[in-house]
Design an enzyme around this catalytic site. Sequence first.
Site, mmCIF file in Angstrom:
data_model
loop_
_atom_site.group_PDB
_atom_site.id
_atom_site.type_symbol
_atom_site.label_atom_id
_atom_site.label_comp_id
_atom_site.label_asym_id
_atom_site.label_seq_id
_atom_site.Cartn_x
_atom_site.Cartn_y
_atom_site.Cartn_z
ATOM 1 N N GLU A 335 0.822 -1.199 0.000
ATOM 2 C CA GLU A 335 0.000 0.000 0.000
ATOM 3 C C GLU A 335 0.868 1.265 0.000
ATOM 4 O OE1 GLU A 335 -2.453 0.870 3.426
ATOM 5 O OE2 GLU A 335 -4.007 1.711 2.146
ATOM 6 N N GLY A 473 3.042 1.184 11.239
ATOM 7 C CA GLY A 473 2.785 0.442 12.466
ATOM 8 C C GLY A 473 2.299 -0.947 12.150
ATOM 9 N N ALA A 474 1.520 -1.047 11.070
ATOM 10 C CA ALA A 474 0.964 -2.326 10.663
ATOM 11 C C ALA A 474 0.324 -2.136 9.292
ATOM 12 C CB ALA A 474 -0.082 -2.812 11.658
ATOM 13 N N MET A 475 0.008 -3.247 8.640
ATOM 14 C CA MET A 475 -0.648 -3.167 7.337
ATOM 15 C C MET A 475 -1.690 -4.270 7.240
ATOM 16 S SD MET A 475 -1.097 -1.811 4.399
ATOM 17 C CE MET A 475 -2.309 -2.483 3.267
ATOM 18 N N GLU A 476 -2.882 -3.862 6.802
ATOM 19 C CA GLU A 476 -4.052 -4.727 6.911
ATOM 20 C C GLU A 476 -4.216 -5.761 5.811
ATOM 21 O OE1 GLU A 476 -4.148 -1.389 6.263
ATOM 22 O OE2 GLU A 476 -5.608 -0.915 4.709
ATOM 23 N N ASN A 477 -3.147 -6.199 5.164
ATOM 24 C CA ASN A 477 -3.272 -7.203 4.092
ATOM 25 C C ASN A 477 -4.305 -8.254 4.482
ATOM 26 O OD1 ASN A 477 -0.753 -6.076 2.948
ATOM 27 N ND2 ASN A 477 0.142 -7.063 4.744
ATOM 28 N N GLU A 510 -6.371 -2.813 12.494
ATOM 29 C CA GLU A 510 -6.160 -3.629 11.293
ATOM 30 C C GLU A 510 -7.307 -4.622 11.083
ATOM 31 O OE1 GLU A 510 -3.909 -2.515 9.460
ATOM 32 O OE2 GLU A 510 -3.022 -1.247 11.009
ATOM 33 N N HIS A 513 -10.136 -2.939 9.420
ATOM 34 C CA HIS A 513 -9.865 -2.791 7.985
ATOM 35 C C HIS A 513 -10.320 -4.008 7.185
ATOM 36 C CE1 HIS A 513 -7.835 0.901 7.222
ATOM 37 N NE2 HIS A 513 -6.790 0.669 7.975
ATOM 38 N N GLU A 532 -9.259 4.726 6.317
ATOM 39 C CA GLU A 532 -8.473 5.034 7.510
ATOM 40 C C GLU A 532 -9.258 5.747 8.603
ATOM 41 O OE1 GLU A 532 -6.041 3.515 7.964
ATOM 42 O OE2 GLU A 532 -5.308 2.949 5.989
HETATM 43 ZN ZN LIG Z 1 -5.232 1.812 8.629
#
Ligand SMILES: [Zn+2]
Length: 1190
Positions: A335, A473-477, A510, A513, A532
């Site tokens: 992303e 911080g993190a990624m919602e894959n 996450e 998301h 977001e």
């Molecule tokens: Zn997010």
Amino acid sequence: MPQGPRHGQGAGDAIRLEPLGKYAQNGMSTAGAGESQSGGLHNKRGLYSHGDGNSVGIVGSVAVCSQKRALAIATVVFASLFTISLIIAYAGPQNECPCIANEGNGSLQGAGPSTTTPTTPTGEPCPWSNLRLPHTLHPIRYNITIHPNLTTLHVKGQVTIEFAVDEDTNFIVFHAKNLTITDKSMLDGHGRQMNITRFLECPSLQQVYVEVEEAEGAHLTPDTPEDQQGSGGDGSGGKSTTNGAEGTTKKKANSKKRKKGSKNHTDESSKKVTSTPPPSTTGDKKRQPLRRTGGVYVLALRYSYRLSRELEGFYLSSYVDGSGEKRFLATTHFEPTYARSAFPCLDEPHLKAKFKLSVFRDRFHIALANMPVEATEDAGFYMGTGLLRDDFQESVKMSTYLVAWVVCDYKSVSKQTARGISVSVYAPQHHLHRADFALSLAANLTAYFEEFFGLPYPLPKQDLIAIPDFSAGAMENWGLITYRETSILYDPNETSSAAHQWVAIVVAHELAHQWFGNLVTMRWWNDLWLNEGFASFAESVGVSWACPDWGVADQFVVDKTQPALRLDALPSSHPISVGGREDGNGDGDDGVKDPSQIEAIFDTISYSKGAAILRMMEDFVGEETLRAGLSHYLHTYAFGNADTDDLWTSLSLSANHTINVKAIMDTWTRQMGYPLVTITREGRRKFRATQKRFLLSPNSPNTPSYPFTSSSANFSTITMTIAHTTPTPHEVINSPFGYKWYIPLTFHTDLDPGAPNLVWMNMTGVSIKVPVPGMPEEEEEVVTEGATTTVPSEEEDKHEVKWLKANVDQQGFYRVMYEPQELWDSLVNAILKDHTSFAPADRASVLDDAFTLCRAGLVNATLPLRLSMYLMKERDLVPWSTALEHLQSWSRRLSAAAPYRLFCRFVRTLLAPTAQALGWEDKGLHITRLVRSEVLTSAVLAGVETAVEEAKQRFKAWMDRGQRVPPNLREAVYAAGIKYGGYKEWLYCWNRYNTTTVPSEQKLLLRAMGMASDPWILQRYLLATLDRDRVKPQDVKGALGVVAAASPEGQFLAWRHLRAHWNQLRDLFGGEEEGVDVFEEGTSADGVPLAGTPMPRQQTLLPTSPHPPPAAPFALGGLVSTVVSNFATEYDYREVSLFFEGMDLGGGRRSVEQSLETIRLNAQWVARSEEDILNWLEEHFDSSDRSRGR
Ligand SMILES: [Zn+2]
């Protein structure tokens, strides 16, 4: 499904190569238009067919055979490579260049709405010159095979993209960035080879243009009825002639959902204006070879690239295991626009498709992806190692930016939800015991969100994985959420309450998301806030449910509302819903096309303002209506895309159209900024509320302009030119609503302090008649402007309102000013007299408004000073967080001004009683532990004597005798040891930093070390941050921020360091954008990352502070802001602007502009307030300190 492209394949084999390297001898036909088509047809079919076992790998392949044969193959490989190089070398300009090579000098930055025509590397104009892809086709399915080599860093891949045509055409355009495409092939809906006549890379657009013509005789075949299913839908429901296609069709029963998705897609296509295809160079007379009725076409590509060292695309990461050995892993972060650097794709969020992935790996590794592994096959012997290939189940329909895979040697813990979804946390073996909290929370929250949103989680599994090097911080894959280590690992013995809460917040964010973003995706990045803002809102909902005694909902104002209010008060802000509908091409993407522009909107506005206005909306539509509306929205657009209007429609529907949600919310999403509501008294119970846009600097134009003038700080001679490459959205946006809002104005008064009243300000002002409990209802009526209701006679009224507090609990996204001054005074007096008659969030709201209005020059500095006196009695977290943010900002800005020392003393006086009351025992409620940690740390840094002594003793006991420090007190204790200690203490921390394996502890120590008082130590520290083996690039900004914040000397050192090592820092951050998504380090009172003394909430020593607002859009720009934005003199302004003058900052430009704007505001504020502050402090606070104050 329409006719598939498979010929001669075994059952179950899709069109992908299998395994990589089993290429036919002549498969390497990279030549273009001139190449023999008969040979091409034959060979390429061989290339993409299963192979008979005799074919051997040639091009960049992994030979799957014995070592003896490997040698023979190697010979063939080299011969072939030589051939390729010849072909490349002698290919004419009309031939494709197989190499999507480096982009060249910043061409990306120049690719925005610039007027220069994008060209291919050979200088030919790109036939397709738009950053957006044409609307002529949409992908249905990707088959991706990836083989990364974690030793050589070489990655080989192949992809087949099945697509359907929406409008007849003769070309396709896909995204690719830094990929070397070695093979290509195109099949029509009948599986017949098509001739690729042009294949042109367009690096500045990160695109490849492919023009085709149909094979001989192909046009003679009439289109069959089955063919026609290919248009509009995703095609997989149709008939296929191949087993492979049927095999994949059977697997996912998504037909119902697919229908919605495809309908959505059709809607969208019909909305858009299809760009005119460029003239074909081949056979204009022929019918367009790619036809709406032509079934499913297939583009097949093989490619290679290097694993990235940046934290984007498919990249390398590493960790040190329990025995001190370095281990490597490879992971993805796509992303917003990095999928294209890992596989060729149509990389736009609305072009959803299914993904079927295969990953080659070593036996000692595992591979993870969005979906579970379906089969693992022995891929044979390669270079002395046995390779395995994991084939993953086909995904649901989703956007490219959510695709993910990881190759690592992690272990996992797992749990099932009641519905049977398998939830797992993956981490290195030595961290696995720190995964339990995230695991059980994720399992519980998955079930909770299913119920809350009214939709089941659609995948069979959810993996959460800790990634050592991670920009966000993190990624919602979808199904494989990646986290920074400090965002997922929790150790009860090592982790503070704040860091604990942080893990919960990120896990919840996450997971939210998975619905908001993954299931329903914004149609284009301009509506990023739909992803977001919602996740930022829902994280608080989720954690409040899972940890009800944590007070997370109360913390919302300091974590979301206030940071967003700060940033949105700058003229350089932008609307939540960027761009929109006015650019005429129907894309709704005006101003947000270029990848750097897309990245720039991952900011506090999209995240925190988005969340804050949703909370305000929840307040006026009611929780149930909000929930029903969200559920309707998710159901309607599941597996598809939506825009902001779609959301408002769903919400109006759920409110039975009693509220025109769109009309109200458009004023909050489609114009930047927010209103200042001014309350003026008109009678004993009569008030008037008016609105106008609030700006920190009321005279600023919409676009920041330099030079500027100020009565006392005359900077008018300064000019500043920072190289502009692309105009950012905020520069071209004027408000469609004239900066007026529909404001749900809430208030309460001393007549009825418990009961909030609501009046609407409908883009105008309003008269308020304050109701009195027990009085007849008709007299209570609130009279809006223009209404005919008569107001009861004032003379009759014996009730008089003493104070009125508007924006109850800061639920609304606006500020409040009271006029005349007596109204302010009576409110402040009420708080001083008994602050507990106001809720904590309400007290925070008054503090935040008073300090901010002072910054804007609307109230005198004596007002916030007088109000702050009540803090000596304050024990709650939220008001203290608010106050410390402002007090510390004042302290930093005043560091070169006359009242500085006296002001520091004032801050110590405010902090001391609370520090004393909270004590040094780590006990009590979660929220008590949080406020203790924050207040004690601030007290230590501000120099409250008793606190400093206690903390120093604890540091000594820890260093000398190994006496454990409770996690919640470590911040204060380490800070004392470093700030008031010497090299010995510093070195002790440095050694601990290098030996601890606890990520949160490591981060805590790193930050503490930046607070040293000795300039020599600070120099060593700053130099260490340039070495990526010592300090991870993701931590550098935080480290510099601490130095710049810790003391005035630190600030100068940090600024000197930034200039002295600018090129190195640039290299460290890859010279371009980095660090998207969710949570990074703090943002200051001015929307720019902070520095200062003492530490504000966002810059405290927390491993990762609990709710830092999102990342500054660009790491380098953010770094600049961190270091310089607390300067407050004309001289510093001049220095900073001169340094950056003429420099091409790419996407970091906005941060630098905001920093300069902030310095200017700082200087103006100091000039305006210095005398008042000094006088007040001397008069009211401690006149005996007069001499020292001067
Ligand atoms: Zn997010």
